[in-house]
Write an enzyme that holds these catalytic residues in place. Structure first.
Site, short mmCIF file in Angstrom:
data_model
loop_
_atom_site.label_atom_id
_atom_site.label_comp_id
_atom_site.label_asym_id
_atom_site.label_seq_id
_atom_site.Cartn_x
_atom_site.Cartn_y
_atom_site.Cartn_z
N LYS A 1 -5.81 -1.67 -2.58
CA LYS A 1 -5.86 -1.88 -4.08
C LYS A 1 -5.09 -2.95 -4.01
O LYS A 1 -3.79 -2.73 -4.14
CB LYS A 1 -5.60 -0.76 -4.76
CG LYS A 1 -5.79 -1.06 -6.09
CD LYS A 1 -5.79 0.27 -7.23
CE LYS A 1 -5.85 -0.27 -8.50
NZ LYS A 1 -5.95 0.81 -9.61
N LYS B 1 -10.38 -3.02 -3.02
CA LYS B 1 -10.58 -3.45 -4.24
C LYS B 1 -9.64 -4.48 -4.68
O LYS B 1 -8.49 -4.20 -4.53
CB LYS B 1 -10.43 -2.18 -5.22
CG LYS B 1 -10.37 -2.54 -6.76
CD LYS B 1 -9.91 -0.97 -7.53
CE LYS B 1 -9.74 -1.31 -8.98
NZ LYS B 1 -9.31 -0.19 -9.72
C1 PBG Z 1 -6.09 1.99 -12.45
C2 PBG Z 1 -7.58 1.55 -12.16
C3 PBG Z 1 -7.62 0.19 -12.50
C4 PBG Z 1 -9.05 -0.05 -12.07
C5 PBG Z 1 -9.61 0.84 -11.57
N1 PBG Z 1 -8.82 1.97 -11.77
C6 PBG Z 1 -6.95 -0.94 -13.22
C7 PBG Z 1 -5.33 -1.21 -12.78
O1 PBG Z 1 -5.02 -0.87 -11.63
O2 PBG Z 1 -4.84 -1.78 -13.57
C8 PBG Z 1 -9.73 -1.46 -12.27
C9 PBG Z 1 -11.19 -1.49 -12.10
C10 PBG Z 1 -11.63 -2.83 -12.79
O3 PBG Z 1 -11.04 -3.72 -12.80
O4 PBG Z 1 -12.89 -2.67 -12.97
N2 PBG Z 1 -5.79 3.34 -12.27
#
Ligand code: PBG
Length: 324
Positions: A196, A249
């Site tokens: 991520k 992601k």
């Molecule tokens: C946070 C989380 C995020 C997303 C999914 N889980 C955002 C972040 O890390 O700030 C982002 C998903 C998206 O942008 O569609 N736990």
């Protein structure tokens, strides 16, 4: 053999020939639909940057998930927006919290729908970080593990079909697996947000989930967008700790990572087509600059071709309609 013996266009001549040799299939059965459930509201609240996406009350979430399921979408991924936030994100592991209530309602209404929960603290903490914050502002890794494991168990008790930790703390997959197992949830799959990245593409999500950090950013736990080798290491560590599915992601700027993680792990790989990726296509389509349907299908096919088995996307309902 080269031209003229070889003519690549021979197999592109008709629809039927193209279909016969097509390598990658985008199927509705591979899609996961993310949804935002807000505590204590009784209506749908549109998310400005994401046309078609709304924050939902629990009963609207039941309706929305039912629609997606009827279209053939097999799974939803739930995010909760609690009524109140605090330093330690206690709403995340409250057995009567918004996600827990939503899971129960969804499973009761749609027993065959796969309900996945996002396990994180950022929507529940007053500071908006994904874990417990120390006095010096640093997110305390090991203290956060405890809270995240409690959250996962609480989701499992509510009836979740899989849990997906997105916090990027070290050791969270192992911590969640151990806690789930000790509470009897040995069969519950764990979908790890392994690679991520600290991405600007999460912008619209933070509006949707009300989770913008009050200070600083997430770069001390989410990954540097420049790093591919490190992404593979993260994924392999999660495999060692017991992940059943690994995730990359965002998706589109990281297709090389999707491929590398697939090759390195051999696990089912999920790719998250995030809020900013969705917002870009929606905005360009609304302005008349892109054909929405063709663009979305091409983007998601590319994600599948890169090696993703599962695509998490806000376009899921539209794609299901287009493919049917
Ligand atoms: C946070 C989380 C995020 C997303 C999914 N889980 C955002 C972040 O890390 O700030 C982002 C998903 C998206 O942008 O569609 N736990």
């Amino acid at each position: 053999m080269a031209f003229p013996a070889t003519r690549m266009r021979r197999l592109r001549r008709t629809d039927a020939l193209r279909a016969l040799v097509r390598e990658t299939e985008l199927a509705v059965s591979d899609l996961v639909y993310p949804m935002f459930v807000e505590h204590g509201i009784d209506r749908r609240r549109p998310v400005e940057a994401m046309p078609g996406v709304e924050r939902l009350s629990i009963s609207h979430a039941v309706e929305e998930a039912g629609e997606a399921h009827a279209l053939g979408v097999p799974a939803v991924l739930l995010f909760g927006i609690p009524a109140e936030k605090d330093e330690l994100g206690s709403g995340a592991y409250d057995d009567e919290g918004v996600v827990q209530l939503a899971v129960r309602a969804l499973k009761e209404a749609h027993p065959d729908l796969i309900v996945i929960t996002d396990v994180c603290l950022c929507e529940y903490t007053s500071h908006g970080h994904c874990g417990a914050v120390r006095e010096d502002g640093y997110v305390d890794n090991d203290r956060s593990l405890e809270l995240l494991a409690r959250t996962a168990v609480s989701h499992a008790r509510a009836g979740a079909d899989a849990v997906a930790p997105s916090d990027m703390m070290d050791g969270r997959v192992g911590a969640l697996r151990a806690q789930l197992d000790s509470e009897g949830f040995t069969e519950l799959p764990l979908i790890a947000y392994s690679a991520k990245f600290a991405s600007a593409f999460y912008g619209p999500f933070r509006e949707a989930a009300d989770s913008t950090p009050a200070f600083g950013d997430r770069r001390a736990y989410q990954m540097d967008p420049a790093n591919g080798d490190e992404a593979v290491r993260e994924a392999l560590l999660d495999v060692e700790e017991g992940a059943d599915i690994v995730m990359v992601k965002p998706a589109l700027p990281y297709l090389d990572v999707v491929r590398r993680v697939k090759d390195a792990t051999g696990l089912p790989v999920a790719a998250y087509n995030v809020s900013g990726e969705y917002a870009m296509i929606k905005a360009a389509a609304a302005a008349g600059h892109l054909d929405e349907r063709a663009t979305v299908l091409e983007a998601l096919t590319g994600i599948r071709r890169a090696g993703a088995d599962i695509v998490i996307t806000y376009h899921a309902k539209d794609v299901a309609r287009w493919l049917s």
